[in-house]
Write a protein that holds these residues in place. Structure first.
Motif: not given
Length: 282
Positions: A132-133, A135-136, A241, A275, A278
């Motif tokens: 998730e980090t 992806v950001r 992901a 996103l 998800e």
């Protein structure tokens, strides 16, 4: 006088080596002299603040730095360090940027697949962050390039050497826009600038059109570089992901241009929709 405040007229009269010039206007605390471009850059502390000074002397590279200066005059984004000044210096040209903390994910100190795989390399450490980090961080890259698309820019030579990541703050910055083009263009050489890990098929064919659809591939490829368990793998079983993000990235890297998203904006909309889905996927 700090480098930031150095008048253009005074800089034009500088006839000494750039390093000597920098030492007179501030303390040089770091030299970056292993760049693929052949440019030399400096970390300079002047007037109580750190600056990043990029210097070129080869005529072709001077042209690229002037192109970057024009780019920064039009672009403002939180992920893009501000250009504070630019001027002729010595036999070349200098750009002066605000300093941003972090480590280059494609550092020359860790070149090649073997270097990137070293546990102490910024690239390896970034890829080991929570999905998730990552992806950001990719979201910041995609947001910026959607803005650049609106401004008419086509990304060239976008790869991990253009990414600076601050691991302490989980903050990403992008640098090195020297080759970004104003508008689509026809490839005049047998190979475009860039890392093959990110490049679209048309970037290896002289006479091809390089445009926003090419950039869709570049941005999708970045997702596979950083989110696959094995760098660059398209295998869904090796993807860290969601399935929706994997499907979106796969469409972006379609070998056939017609099968990709038609614009960076369209790709980013699909990425954001993936996103949002998800949670539904669990």
């Amino acid at each position: 006088m700090s480098i930031k405040d150095c008048p253009l007229e005074a800089a034009q009269r500088v006839e000494q080596d750039i390093a000597s010039f920098l030492e007179e206007t501030g303390e040089v605390f770091r030299i970056f002299d292993r760049q693929d471009s052949g440019n030399v850059s400096y970390g300079v502390r002047a007037a109580g603040r750190n600056r990043f000074v990029k210097y070129a002397v080869q005529p072709e590279n001077v042209g690229y730095l002037k192109n970057a200066a024009a780019f920064h005059a039009k672009v403002s984004h939180p992920c893009v360090p501000r250009l504070l000044n630019h001027f002729p210096a010595g036999e070349g040209y200098a750009l002066v940027f605000e300093w941003v903390d972090g480590e280059v994910l494609g550092s020359p100190e860790f070149s090649g697949k073997e270097g990137r795989s070293r546990p102490d390399s910024p690239h390896f450490r970034f890829r080991r962050l929570p999905a998730e980090t990552i992806v950001r961080a990719l979201g910041d890259v995609y947001e910026l390039h959607e803005q650049l698309e609106r401004l008419g820019y086509v990304a060239v030579d976008l790869y991990d050497g253009s990414l600076i990541y601050d691991f302490a703050r989980n903050a990403l910055h992008l640098c090195d826009f020297d080759l970004y083009a104003k508008g689509a263009f026809t490839l005049a050489t047998d190979r475009n600038y860039g890392s093959s890990r990110y490049m679209a098929p048309e970037e290896f064919v002289k006479g091809s059109r390089i445009d926003a659809v090419t950039n869709v591939f570049n941005l999708g490829a970045a997702a596979f570089v950083f989110l696959a368990e094995e760098e660059g793998s398209r295998d869904p079983a090796r993807w860290r992901a969601s399935g929706a993000l994997h499907r979106t990235a796969m469409k972006a890297v379609s070998p056939d241009r017609a099968d990709r998203f038609g614009s960076v904006a369209e790709f980013r909309r699909a990425w954001l929709e993936a996103l949002r889905s998800e949670g539904a996927e669990g």
